[in-house]
Design a protein around this motif. Structure first.
Motif, PDB file in Angstrom:
ATOM      1  N   GLU A  29     -59.546  11.938  20.107  1.00 19.59           N
ATOM      2  CA  GLU A  29     -60.049  11.643  18.768  1.00 19.59           C
ATOM      3  C   GLU A  29     -58.769  11.450  17.991  1.00 19.59           C
ATOM      4  O   GLU A  29     -58.621  10.688  16.967  1.00 19.59           O
ATOM      5  N   ASP A  30     -57.565  12.173  18.604  1.00 15.67           N
ATOM      6  CA  ASP A  30     -56.188  12.035  17.601  1.00 15.67           C
ATOM      7  C   ASP A  30     -55.419  11.009  18.143  1.00 15.67           C
ATOM      8  O   ASP A  30     -54.674  10.751  19.106  1.00 15.67           O
ATOM      9  N   LYS A  31     -55.729   9.789  17.378  1.00  7.87           N
ATOM     10  CA  LYS A  31     -55.211   8.496  17.687  1.00  7.87           C
ATOM     11  C   LYS A  31     -53.697   8.513  17.450  1.00  7.87           C
ATOM     12  O   LYS A  31     -53.034   7.653  18.259  1.00  7.87           O
ATOM     13  N   LYS A  32     -53.157   9.277  16.674  1.00  7.67           N
ATOM     14  CA  LYS A  32     -51.923   9.505  16.527  1.00  7.67           C
ATOM     15  C   LYS A  32     -50.883   9.947  17.818  1.00  7.67           C
ATOM     16  O   LYS A  32     -49.933   9.108  18.093  1.00  7.67           O
ATOM     17  N   TYR A  33     -51.677  10.870  18.544  1.00  5.19           N
ATOM     18  CA  TYR A  33     -51.148  11.038  19.715  1.00  5.19           C
ATOM     19  C   TYR A  33     -51.095   9.949  20.846  1.00  5.19           C
ATOM     20  O   TYR A  33     -50.507   9.787  21.718  1.00  5.19           O
TER      21      TYR A  33
END
Length: 219
Positions: free
Chosen positions: A135-139
């Motif tokens: 879910e964390d597209k930054k990572y």
């Protein structure tokens, strides 16, 4: 009677141990809440925690991940992969896709710090199937950017471009324009190295029209 007393003491010690462990994990959760905005304070707080109070693998994994994260946020390029291994080993079986990806990202980053590119390639291969699950597209973007760097160091420039593009896409999904611009600048430099100057100029012009960071000078 003596056996009963010993048993009672063991139970009490076990309960106390679990209680200390949960309290320390709760403290780590608190640190995680501000690690992005105040990484220096977070690193100090992490290092002030008595690790002997962490008895569970979950607690040790949490500490490991946050320590690696805080070091990275404070631009401390550790080469000690043991910093992150408790997190990698625990989250491999028990973590969410996001926890697993984060632990593998920091493992890759540490291996890159030590220029262990072949080991980093093995690590990021494990991370690849997680990208579409997180879910964390930054990572996801950070992982792809790190992969691009490993490929570039291994002279696989065309593949490096592919992962720079993937990184850009993930950063767009996360609405992180500053990250997008930085990766596009890296891509432009790689295009110049590949003598694809026309594409590089177009990309640099695109960056210049999107309020680039101060350190980007577009001629």
């Amino acid at each position: 009677m003596k056996k009963h007393v010993v048993f009672s003491l063991l139970i009490a010690m076990a309960v106390l141990s679990i209680s200390c462990d949960r309290q320390t994990i709760s403290r780590l959760d608190e640190i995680e809440s501000y690690i992005q905005e105040r990484p220096d304070s977070a690193l100090t707080a992490i290092r002030n925690i008595d690790r002997t109070l962490l008895h569970s693998r979950e607690g040790k994994a949490k500490y490991s991940l946050l320590e690696a994260m805080a070091l990275d946020k404070n631009y401390i390029d550790t080469m000690d992969v043991n910093v992150i291994m408790p997190a990698v080993e625990y989250y491999r079986k028990h973590g969410t896709p996001d926890e697993r990806l984060k632990s593998l990202y920091y493992q890759t980053a540490i291996q890159v710090n030590g220029r262990n590119y072949s080991e980093a390639a093995i690590t990021y291969t494990e991370a690849l199937p997680l990208l579409d699950q997180c879910e964390d597209k930054k990572y996801c973007g950070l992982m792809c950017e790190k992969i691009a760097g490993v490929l570039n160091a291994s002279y696989s420039d065309q593949e490096s471009l592919v992962f720079l593009d993937k990184s850009i896409d993930y950063y767009y999904e996360a609405d992180l324009l500053s990250y997008v611009l930085e990766v596009k600048y890296s891509k432009a430099l790689l295009l110049i190295a590949l003598q694809r100057v026309g594409e590089a100029k177009e990309l640099l012009y695109e960056i210049s029209t999107n309020s680039p960071p101060d350190y980007l000078t577009i001629n």
